[in-house]
Design a protein around this motif. Structure first.
Motif, mmCIF file in Angstrom:
data_model
loop_
_atom_site.group_PDB
_atom_site.id
_atom_site.type_symbol
_atom_site.label_atom_id
_atom_site.label_comp_id
_atom_site.label_asym_id
_atom_site.label_seq_id
_atom_site.Cartn_x
_atom_site.Cartn_y
_atom_site.Cartn_z
ATOM 1 N N TYR A 53 36.432 -2.722 67.609
ATOM 2 C CA TYR A 53 36.571 -4.035 68.234
ATOM 3 C C TYR A 53 35.232 -4.583 68.721
ATOM 4 N N LEU A 54 34.383 -3.717 69.245
ATOM 5 C CA LEU A 54 33.087 -4.176 69.753
ATOM 6 C C LEU A 54 32.236 -4.793 68.649
ATOM 7 N N VAL A 55 32.453 -4.323 67.430
ATOM 8 C CA VAL A 55 31.688 -4.843 66.293
ATOM 9 C C VAL A 55 32.343 -6.083 65.710
ATOM 10 N N THR A 56 33.672 -6.078 65.626
ATOM 11 C CA THR A 56 34.387 -7.134 64.900
ATOM 12 C C THR A 56 34.695 -8.368 65.735
ATOM 13 N N ARG A 57 34.599 -8.299 67.042
ATOM 14 C CA ARG A 57 35.084 -9.403 67.881
ATOM 15 C C ARG A 57 34.262 -10.686 67.766
ATOM 16 N N PHE A 58 33.073 -10.599 67.193
ATOM 17 C CA PHE A 58 32.235 -11.794 67.053
ATOM 18 C C PHE A 58 32.433 -12.496 65.708
ATOM 19 N N ASP A 59 33.210 -11.880 64.819
ATOM 20 C CA ASP A 59 33.348 -12.398 63.457
ATOM 21 C C ASP A 59 34.678 -13.116 63.279
ATOM 22 N N GLU A 60 34.636 -14.242 62.554
ATOM 23 C CA GLU A 60 35.877 -14.938 62.242
ATOM 24 C C GLU A 60 36.806 -14.002 61.475
ATOM 25 N N THR A 61 38.072 -13.983 61.880
ATOM 26 C CA THR A 61 39.045 -13.073 61.285
ATOM 27 C C THR A 61 40.261 -13.869 60.826
ATOM 28 N N THR A 62 40.677 -13.673 59.594
ATOM 29 C CA THR A 62 41.819 -14.397 59.072
ATOM 30 C C THR A 62 43.121 -13.746 59.533
ATOM 31 N N ARG A 63 44.187 -14.495 59.389
ATOM 32 C CA ARG A 63 45.519 -13.987 59.717
ATOM 33 C C ARG A 63 45.845 -12.736 58.908
ATOM 34 N N SER A 64 45.564 -12.746 57.620
ATOM 35 C CA SER A 64 45.876 -11.585 56.777
ATOM 36 C C SER A 64 45.046 -10.369 57.182
ATOM 37 N N GLU A 65 43.805 -10.595 57.581
ATOM 38 C CA GLU A 65 42.963 -9.474 58.034
ATOM 39 C C GLU A 65 43.499 -8.891 59.337
ATOM 40 N N MET A 66 43.921 -9.750 60.256
ATOM 41 C CA MET A 66 44.455 -9.239 61.516
ATOM 42 C C MET A 66 45.780 -8.513 61.295
ATOM 43 N N LEU A 67 46.632 -9.058 60.439
ATOM 44 C CA LEU A 67 47.899 -8.383 60.140
ATOM 45 C C LEU A 67 47.663 -7.011 59.509
ATOM 46 N N ALA A 68 46.636 -6.905 58.670
ATOM 47 C CA ALA A 68 46.317 -5.609 58.063
ATOM 48 C C ALA A 68 45.902 -4.603 59.128
ATOM 49 N N ARG A 69 45.096 -5.043 60.084
ATOM 50 C CA ARG A 69 44.674 -4.146 61.168
ATOM 51 C C ARG A 69 45.874 -3.685 61.984
ATOM 52 N N LEU A 70 46.748 -4.627 62.326
ATOM 53 C CA LEU A 70 47.892 -4.286 63.163
ATOM 54 C C LEU A 70 48.879 -3.401 62.397
ATOM 55 N N SER A 71 49.000 -3.598 61.093
ATOM 56 C CA SER A 71 49.903 -2.776 60.285
ATOM 57 C C SER A 71 49.419 -1.339 60.171
ATOM 58 N N GLN A 72 48.109 -1.156 60.273
ATOM 59 C CA GLN A 72 47.520 0.182 60.152
ATOM 60 C C GLN A 72 47.402 0.903 61.491
ATOM 61 N N SER A 73 47.775 0.234 62.570
ATOM 62 C CA SER A 73 47.605 0.834 63.902
ATOM 63 C C SER A 73 48.703 1.845 64.199
ATOM 64 N N THR A 74 48.366 2.816 65.031
ATOM 65 C CA THR A 74 49.334 3.820 65.469
ATOM 66 C C THR A 74 50.022 3.335 66.736
ATOM 67 N N PRO A 75 51.354 3.363 66.798
ATOM 68 C CA PRO A 75 52.051 2.899 68.008
ATOM 69 C C PRO A 75 51.589 3.661 69.247
ATOM 70 N N ALA A 76 51.537 2.951 70.359
ATOM 71 C CA ALA A 76 51.145 3.576 71.629
ATOM 72 C C ALA A 76 52.307 4.359 72.229
ATOM 73 N N PHE A 77 53.545 3.926 71.940
ATOM 74 C CA PHE A 77 54.749 4.597 72.416
ATOM 75 C C PHE A 77 55.941 4.000 71.667
ATOM 76 N N LYS A 78 57.122 4.589 71.846
ATOM 77 C CA LYS A 78 58.325 4.096 71.193
ATOM 78 C C LYS A 78 58.765 2.786 71.837
ATOM 79 N N PRO A 79 59.261 1.835 71.042
ATOM 80 C CA PRO A 79 59.708 0.559 71.604
ATOM 81 C C PRO A 79 60.736 0.765 72.722
#
Length: 442
Positions: A137-163
């Motif tokens: 995040y410290l590296v990427t937060r200054f760069d324009e990010t598309t919706r598809s790029e953000m969705l890809a990041r969120l899809s690859q994330s590990t859940p913090a806990f069960k819903p």
């Protein structure tokens, strides 16, 4: 310390006594004199602005400081989440969405999406990990990010806990809610805010932000150093999106929250759902308490910007603070404004700051590790300012309160040093809210 800010005061006091007006000014002047804040502040009663004050540096053009006024726009960070929550509740009222609708209806690639409801996203019970805690995040937060790029990041994330297992604040929830708003309205998020909120209640200086432009009277943000306020780089607002991409004025925010609580944006029944707490979280809104009075609202922070928006339903009083330089606890500033206007026993705070000699800073610097978190806390100094950085997060300045106690008031962080052994302190305790973590020197 070099001073380069002080501009405008506009007072339209109708519900404050002369004594209260004097207190408001004295308090802010004291904050200003102690280099605690650069900000715009607004207090409203029944949606009518009764107090405005703006002071500080807007930006620099060459070497000249441009200064703020009451129309200056600030990035308001997570106060954006209140706008997003309003849009979601409006969609629920229109029958286009239910609070129990599952995320998988829109984005099935998000982990656990078939178990995560819209309600759980609004009140931070989804378990979707916060993208701001990613290592890149410290590296990427200054760069324009598309919706598809953000969705890809969120899809690859590990859940913090069960819903539904617990509540934990996550910006990712509201980025996704912004995308859902776009899907259901057929408008991009900025236009949805404009059509469904700002145009409806007459907010002329509230909109989704871009790069801060002084010519549009948009503030840049600063961090305090030993040489004065220093300009900070800007996060690209394509990243926080519906979680933190709005800009506004203090007065517009004060009017917005009154409109929310007076039925101009949603029904009373929807508002009741919004302010109902579960594990301390409402639906895009928080409950606050000071002087035994209940208030509602949200705080925000992005880069060096800070904001706090509060509403007292009993007296229909709004308090909004938008800052582009913060060296104090903004929530306390908001509380104090409220207490002054209500005659609730405000006491002028002591703002004297401890000074740490430059040759003593080495006692505090180094790398510290927490087995509990599995993370390092790195503490260094730039000139005469201690800077702390937790793995995967941005560095932040530490302000000395005592010889062994430092704070970062914008995010209510306190760091206590212990076990002085010769030339170094060997133990650091970091406290934020109810979280207490011990780090040992490595």
């Amino acid at each position: 310390m070099k001073k380069f800010f002080f501009l405008l005061t506009t007072l339209l006091i109708s519900f404050c006594s002369i004594a209260q007006e004097h207190q408001l000014n004295s308090y802010l002047n004291k904050l200003y004199s102690a280099d605690k804040i650069m900000a715009s502040v607004s207090v409203a009663k029944n949606g009518k602005i009764n107090f405005e004050k703006a002071y500080g540096t807007l930006s620099y053009k060459t070497k000249e400081a441009q200064q703020v006024n009451e129309y200056t726009k600030y990035r308001v960070g997570s106060v954006t989440k209140m706008f997003t929550a309003v849009l979601v509740m409006q969609l629920v009222e229109e029958g286009k969405l239910s609070l129990e609708t599952k995320l998988s209806k829109f984005y099935k690639d998000i982990p656990n999406s078939n178990k995560i409801s819209i309600r759980q996203m609004l009140n931070h019970h989804s378990g979707i990990s916060d993208f701001t805690k990613r290592g890149d995040y410290l590296v990427t937060r200054f760069d324009e990010t598309t919706r598809s790029e953000m969705l890809a990041r969120l899809s690859q994330s590990t859940p913090a806990f069960k819903p539904g297992e617990k509540a934990e604040y996550s910006n990712s929830n509201f980025v996704l809610l912004g995308y859902i708003i776009e899907d259901l309205t057929g408008m991009d998020y900025p236009l949805a805010v404009q059509r469904k909120i700002t145009e409806r209640i007459g907010l002329n200086d509230t909109y989704y932000g871009m790069d801060a432009t002084p010519e549009r009277n948009e503030a840049t943000s600063f961090s305090l150093s030993t040489d004065g306020w220093k300009k900070l780089p800007e996060t690209h607002l394509s990243i926080p999106g519906a979680a933190g991409g709005m800009v506004s004025t203090a007065s517009d925010l004060a009017i917005f929250i009154h409109a929310l609580f007076s039925g101009q944006l949603m029904s009373d029944a929807s508002l009741e759902q919004m302010i109902k707490l579960e594990d301390g979280f409402g639906l895009g809104i928080f409950q606050y308490q000071t002087a035994n009075e209940i208030l509602y609202g949200h705080s925000g922070g992005i880069d060096g910007f800070g904001s706090i928006l509060l509403y007292h339903p009993k007296t229909r009083t709004s308090v909004a603070v938008c800052a582009n330089g913060v060296n104090t606890n903004l929530k306390d500033v908001g509380y104090n404004f409220f207490k002054i206007t209500q005659g609730l026993g405000f006491e002028m705070p002591e703002l004297n700051q401890v000074k740490i000699a430059k040759d003593k800073l080495v006692l505090y610097t180094g790398q510290f590790y927490s087995p509990e978190l599995g993370k390092f806390l790195n503490i260094d100094h730039i000139d005469q300012t201690l800077m702390a950085r937790l793995d995967g997060q941005s560095a932040f300045p530490l302000n000395p309160k005592k010889e062994t106690q430092f704070t970062y008031d914008l995010y209510e962080v306190q760091i206590d040093y212990d076990e002085l052994d010769g030339n170094f302190y060997n133990k650091v305790t970091l406290t934020q809210g109810t979280n207490v973590v011990v780090f040992e020197r490595q």
